[in-house]
Scaffold this motif. Structure first.
Motif, PDB file in Angstrom:
ATOM      1  N   GLY A 180      11.540  -7.517 -12.276  1.00  0.00           N
ATOM      2  CA  GLY A 180      12.075  -7.035 -13.542  1.00  0.00           C
ATOM      3  C   GLY A 180      11.574  -7.868 -14.713  1.00  0.00           C
ATOM      4  N   LEU A 183       8.056  -6.809 -15.529  1.00  0.00           N
ATOM      5  CA  LEU A 183       8.011  -5.511 -16.199  1.00  0.00           C
ATOM      6  C   LEU A 183       8.405  -5.642 -17.666  1.00  0.00           C
ATOM      7  N   ALA A 187       6.283  -4.850 -21.049  1.00  0.00           N
ATOM      8  CA  ALA A 187       6.793  -3.920 -22.064  1.00  0.00           C
ATOM      9  C   ALA A 187       6.899  -4.594 -23.428  1.00  0.00           C
TER      10      ALA A 187
ATOM     11  N   THR B 120       7.980   2.240 -13.973  1.00  0.00           N
ATOM     12  CA  THR B 120       7.854   0.871 -13.488  1.00  0.00           C
ATOM     13  C   THR B 120       6.493   0.603 -12.849  1.00  0.00           C
ATOM     14  N   CYS B 121       6.025   1.548 -12.052  1.00  0.00           N
ATOM     15  CA  CYS B 121       4.842   1.275 -11.240  1.00  0.00           C
ATOM     16  C   CYS B 121       3.559   1.841 -11.811  1.00  0.00           C
ATOM     17  N   ALA B 124       3.555   0.892 -16.417  1.00  0.00           N
ATOM     18  CA  ALA B 124       3.437  -0.546 -16.667  1.00  0.00           C
ATOM     19  C   ALA B 124       1.983  -0.951 -16.836  1.00  0.00           C
ATOM     20  N   ARG B 134       3.377   1.492 -24.023  1.00  0.00           N
ATOM     21  CA  ARG B 134       4.204   0.286 -24.105  1.00  0.00           C
ATOM     22  C   ARG B 134       5.509   0.602 -24.819  1.00  0.00           C
ATOM     23  N   LEU B 137       7.821   2.598 -22.636  1.00  0.00           N
ATOM     24  CA  LEU B 137       8.379   1.729 -21.606  1.00  0.00           C
ATOM     25  C   LEU B 137       9.478   0.845 -22.196  1.00  0.00           C
ATOM     26  N   GLU B 138       9.178   0.247 -23.317  1.00  0.00           N
ATOM     27  CA  GLU B 138      10.149  -0.625 -23.977  1.00  0.00           C
ATOM     28  C   GLU B 138      11.427   0.160 -24.294  1.00  0.00           C
ATOM     29  N   ILE B 141      13.455   0.893 -21.133  1.00  0.00           N
ATOM     30  CA  ILE B 141      14.201  -0.269 -20.659  1.00  0.00           C
ATOM     31  C   ILE B 141      15.422  -0.497 -21.538  1.00  0.00           C
ATOM     32  N   ASP B 145      19.345  -0.543 -20.493  1.00  0.00           N
ATOM     33  CA  ASP B 145      20.201  -1.694 -20.797  1.00  0.00           C
ATOM     34  C   ASP B 145      21.467  -1.222 -21.503  1.00  0.00           C
ATOM     35  N   SER B 172      21.524  -6.053 -17.900  1.00  0.00           N
ATOM     36  CA  SER B 172      20.083  -6.300 -17.794  1.00  0.00           C
ATOM     37  C   SER B 172      19.729  -6.691 -16.365  1.00  0.00           C
ATOM     38  N   LEU B 173      20.640  -7.367 -15.710  1.00  0.00           N
ATOM     39  CA  LEU B 173      20.448  -7.686 -14.296  1.00  0.00           C
ATOM     40  C   LEU B 173      20.266  -6.407 -13.483  1.00  0.00           C
ATOM     41  N   ASN B 175      19.380  -3.500 -14.479  1.00  0.00           N
ATOM     42  CA  ASN B 175      18.114  -2.886 -14.866  1.00  0.00           C
ATOM     43  C   ASN B 175      16.957  -3.515 -14.090  1.00  0.00           C
ATOM     44  N   ASP B 176      16.913  -4.822 -14.083  1.00  0.00           N
ATOM     45  CA  ASP B 176      15.805  -5.515 -13.427  1.00  0.00           C
ATOM     46  C   ASP B 176      15.834  -5.307 -11.915  1.00  0.00           C
ATOM     47  N   LEU B 177      17.023  -5.218 -11.373  1.00  0.00           N
ATOM     48  CA  LEU B 177      17.097  -4.972  -9.931  1.00  0.00           C
ATOM     49  C   LEU B 177      16.563  -3.596  -9.584  1.00  0.00           C
ATOM     50  N   SER B 179      14.103  -2.219 -11.157  1.00  0.00           N
ATOM     51  CA  SER B 179      12.647  -2.386 -11.172  1.00  0.00           C
ATOM     52  C   SER B 179      12.166  -2.918  -9.829  1.00  0.00           C
TER      53      SER B 179
END
Lengths: 209, 209
Positions: A180, A183, A187, B120-121, B124, B134, B137-138, B141, B145, B172-173, B175-177, B179
């Motif tokens: 994450g 990524l 981004a 993500t894959c 990115a 970009r 993607l931003e 995310i 969040d 955010s955790l 979210n990253d998980l 990913s």
DNA sequence: GGAAATTTATACTCGATGGTACAAAAATCT
DNA sequence: AGATTTTTGTACCATCGAGTATAAATTTCC
């Protein structure tokens, strides 16, 4: 027979010697793939970034795909070595995890090479069409899982973590949080934001300790 | 002037009518990009997968890059809508988070479209060379969040989470998980493994609740 | 010093790919 | 019905990029 007198140490391998170091050339290739990805990195740009001509690249690395695979492996090995070193040098669980996140935040922030992670953000795409890439990626993830698991286990042994601490789960958690992080960097997240992420990630990984 | 009699509802737009639905065609394009990525998805394959000819694709979507951007946006919007629906329908925090992880595990496992996550894959990688990617993607995310933050906040309001619960960090955790989940799927993880990841992720997100 | 071996550099080939020209088809407007 | 407008399909173009042929250069072996 008995014609070759230098296959062993010392003597040079016969013909005109290489005018470049393959490993540093490979490091340059890593940076190009890191930024552009496999297909967008054309062989002219690669060769030029590597400081040599196309035929030299093909002679030394085979073809574009093999160069890519070698670049991925080199990048992966270096990353694993860095992580291992950080964890081994860490005086505590929290310090080790924090060090890894801070280190990765820097590496991924775009200062050293492309932004994001070559494996997470670039290899992931080609994993679908190039089988060896998928395997490298899978192996890389497994290696990190293992490294983190062992680290956390050492925390139990040291008495720093409770006996029932779910090491595998937290190890894989840590791994995924690093994905994450990469990524977000790709981004456009700032180094500050990435450090913030790292801090709360550390908390989550050590929760219950 | 006053020449056009049908720009509004009802009447058809003048010339020969389209023989396809742009949205379903776009969905097909999503699948191709999802599997192959931007550059490896050649326009012939795209057109054929979309069930139409190249000139029709170009007339309807502009060019390859614009088609790609529209595909990313459509994919992102659909994903966000699904997540929102799941969270709104959830009877509890744990149920909601679990539902999202199970849903994403399925989506990402390779049954519906390519494996992994298109954003993500795949996006990115192109995020580095194509600025709009970009940004998409931003924004994607950030949207996640925000959705997760609001969800967790509602948990505090409902009294299910303690008042001091760190909603942004856990959002955010989460979210990253997700990913990490997508990356593991792209690397070949089985649906079972992904579910396992989801379970321990849920624990970590709700730790301290 | 000459033969053999290997790397380097220039220039080229050739297939793939993004994009389009053009004419036929299918609809609306008057 | 005829003019107009837009889509469709075939066939094409131009460019770009992966990979190579070939000859000069630089080394070791005898």
């Amino acid at each position: 027979m008995v014609q070759k007198s230098c296959t062993e140490a010392g003597g040079r391998p016969r013909g005109r010697p290489r005018s470049f170091d393959p490993d540093t050339a490979l490091d340059r290739a890593v940076e190009v793939f890191w930024r552009l990805g496999f297909e967008a990195a054309d062989t002219d740009a690669l060769a030029s970034a590597m400081g040599l001509t196309k035929p030299s690249v093909y002679a030394a690395f085979g073809n574009k795909e093999q160069l890519y695979l070698k670049a991925l492996q080199r990048y992966g090995q270096r990353g694993r070595a860095e992580i291992t070193a950080l964890l081994e040098a860490a005086p505590s669980m929290r310090a080790g995890i924090n060090a890894v996140f801070n280190h990765m935040a820097e590496r991924v922030s775009g200062q050293h090479g492309g932004s994001g992670c070559l494996l997470t953000c670039v290899a992931a795409q080609s994993a679908h069409s190039m089988l060896p890439v998928r395997e490298i990626l899978e192996a890389g993830i497994a290696a990190r899982d293992k490294a983190f698991t062992e680290f956390l286990r050492s925390g139990i042994a040291r008495g720093e973590l409770p006996a029932g601490f779910p090491v595998e789960r937290r190890a894989s958690l840590m791994n995924d949080l690093l994905s994450g992080l990469a990524l977000r960097a790709r981004a456009g997240a700032s180094l500050e934001e990435l450090r913030e992420i790292g801090a709360s990630a550390t908390e989550a990984i050590l929760a219950g300790a």
